[in-house]
Design an enzyme around this catalytic site. Structure first.
Site, short mmCIF file in Angstrom:
data_model
loop_
_atom_site.label_atom_id
_atom_site.label_comp_id
_atom_site.label_asym_id
_atom_site.label_seq_id
_atom_site.Cartn_x
_atom_site.Cartn_y
_atom_site.Cartn_z
N GLY A 53 0.83 -1.20 0.00
CA GLY A 53 0.00 0.00 0.00
C GLY A 53 0.86 1.24 0.00
N SER A 54 0.35 2.34 -0.57
CA SER A 54 1.06 3.61 -0.51
C SER A 54 0.85 4.23 0.87
CB SER A 54 0.55 4.54 -1.60
OG SER A 54 0.89 4.00 -2.87
N GLY A 55 1.60 5.32 1.11
CA GLY A 55 1.49 6.01 2.40
C GLY A 55 2.67 5.74 3.31
N HIS A 56 3.61 4.89 2.86
CA HIS A 56 4.78 4.55 3.68
C HIS A 56 6.07 5.08 3.08
CE1 HIS A 56 1.95 1.96 5.64
NE2 HIS A 56 1.81 1.17 4.58
N LYS A 104 5.50 -7.54 3.07
CA LYS A 104 5.14 -7.23 4.46
C LYS A 104 3.93 -8.08 4.85
CE LYS A 104 4.56 -2.65 4.33
NZ LYS A 104 4.40 -2.56 2.86
N ASP A 109 -1.66 -8.16 1.14
CA ASP A 109 -0.36 -8.27 0.46
C ASP A 109 0.02 -9.73 0.27
OD1 ASP A 109 -0.03 -5.54 0.30
OD2 ASP A 109 1.17 -5.38 2.10
N HIS A 218 -0.41 1.65 9.70
CA HIS A 218 -1.64 2.17 9.11
C HIS A 218 -2.53 2.76 10.19
CE1 HIS A 218 -0.30 -1.47 6.94
NE2 HIS A 218 -0.44 -0.70 5.90
#
Lengths: 332, 332
Positions: A53-56, A104, A109, A218
């Protein structure tokens, strides 16, 4: 919500396009698959890929380049990439020596990388995957069966990527990645929530005088909420949980990693690192390498995580190996 | 206020100690003078030093190391270092070829570096200083006569430091630093205020739907407050102010620098960079080099600044020159 973006739906794609524009010599953007690949042609080596996921950011797309990842694909914010994206990342970089996928440990995922591996194998490619699950805070959290994969993933990508660059075979790489995962532990703290752009308000409420220990990247629940603490008290809590888990012992050589969650300034991360170093010294643990900065983030969350990786001669040498990515550059 | 620190009075010293502990191979901490010096002994070169108020990390102490600064001293948060600190930084690194001091244009800094220069000259040392004043937003702001020195300082430290490393004389270095300053322009935006630890509450109030254009790196007033804008609109405002000021012209080669204010995640800075690149392309300005990240910050402020530096053959080569500091590492 105030953020530097144009519209929520395009934020991930625009951010990756900007990253690639700023690092044109190192990486290239495949917009159709929201995938970042190395700008140099893959040579005869195992392709190491990741995604999530994006945001990391800078994880994972900022980790693409010489000595680290060959490709990474990005899902929406906090959402897994699709099997199709993962397959394209693999196909774009498979040089015939096989593909190692670093994943991860989040249910989406794991599922999507597994499906991608099945598809790739059906195409006659060699594909292996290793799950990273370094977060000692909780088991079976939101989106996860077992332990979550967090900042230790960044270290795994560096070390495994270096090994691939130096010509290690797929089987040996898989073993190495499992070994890194077996020797790394992390735990984090949130001072504030993050705000997902598409939601427009903080993911969780955290009173002005409380922090959440064991937070996920998250914003998933951690171990407990406590009154605001000093850096020293915070680090003691996190470091003891991390160190007692493996456990790390007197005389162990480690890489000590203080990772910012995105909204915490470097000056505070350095205070945290100083407090962590004192605890390691006090236990007779040797800090052979260190890393301090924002590498595995949670959008604009304030807070940090502490990661300790037990080093051996091989992982130490691979950490020092040259690397040329947006997130890390040295030695070449 | 929630911050990762122990007590407010020790925050700067603890942060620098942590920075030096994490980068022991590169830098060393002189706690008595709150000064960071290179870990390698000064060789026969001009010493390039800087310093200023804390709260802008990694500037300046994170810029110490091979190819950049020889020493930097840190004042309290947003407060100039004393002449005594500056003199110690110079004495610790003067190898007999003279001292060049790079100073951001704030009244306190200018005064204290001037006093330090006078003292050093009275000791028989050669000392020169160059004032950086790249912020196009306003003249005669809080703490400043004339224009403020902001993110352009980071580029000046890199380029001048590289020149010193390669053996440039004091007189030529001074000219180079003046040339860099003459060719660099910056302007910033704040989405939120910063919070100075000793104060414990935001420096200024900014409504939830407004941003401040032309903000200073201490939260000094900018040009105007406007309703929340997109990245594209924000960048257009900032970039046009920056580009029209020098002015930058079609065919110019530039380094484009998107600098985070400390609390803004990398993903948003990349969106800003993408929008900046489009404006540069549209004007026929050639983006020869780029930099995106948190380098000249304002504690936990959310926002960014845009800096454009016109490059020549010399400054481009010096930008590419090897560097080994906590803030930048490449090529060696």
């Amino acid at each position: 919500m105030k953020k530097l973006l144009n519209n929520v739906d395009d934020a991930v794609a625009e951010s990756l396009a900007g990253l690639c524009a700023a690092h044109g010599g190192l990486i290239r953007f495949l917009p159709e698959y929201r995938t970042v690949v190395r700008a140099d042609a893959p040579n005869a080596k195992v392709a190491v890929i990741s995604g999530g996921g994006s945001g990391h950011e800078p994880l994972h797309c900022g980790c693409v380049g010489f000595g680290m990842l060959d490709a990474a694909c990005a899902g929406e914010i906090f959402t897994s990439p699709t099997p199709e994206q993962i397959c394209e990342a693999a196909r774009a970089t498979d040089g015939g020596k096989g593909i190692l996928m670093l994943v991860k440990n989040y249910t989406g995922d794991v599922m999507n990388f597994q499906m991608a591996a099945d598809i790739l194998r059906a195409e006659g490619r060699e594909a292996e995957q290793v799950i990273v699950n370094d977060d000692v805070a909780v088991r079976d959290s939101t989106w996860t069966a077992g332990r979550r994969g967090v900042a230790g993933t960044f270290l795994a990508e560096k070390i495994v990527g270096a090994a691939a660059e130096s010509g290690t075979s797929l089987g040996e790489l898989k073993e190495l990645a499992e070994n890194v995962n077996a020797n790394v532990r992390t735990m984090g703290v949130a001072l504030t929530s993050c705000t997902v752009p598409a939601v427009g308000k903080p993911t969780f409420d955290l009173p002005g005088d409380e922090v959440e220990l064991g937070i996920g990247i998250h914003g998933e629940p951690g171990r407990e909420r406590v009154k605001r603490m000093t850096s020293r008290e915070t680090v003691e809590y996190l470091a003891n949980a991390v160190l007692d888990d493996l456990p790390f012992r007197e005389g162990d050589e480690v890489l000590a990693f203080v990772n910012g969650m995105g909204g915490t300034p470097l000056s505070e991360l350095c205070i945290v690192y100083g407090d962590l170093k004192k605890i390691l010294d006090g236990r007779g643990i040797i800090t052979a390498r260190s890393l301090v900065g924002n590498y595995v983030t949670s959008l604009d969350m304030q807070g940090c995580s502490i990661t300790v990786l037990k080093l051996g001669a091989l992982s130490r040498a691979l950490w020092d190996y040259p690397v040329q990515t947006p997130a890390l550059r040295w030695g070449r």
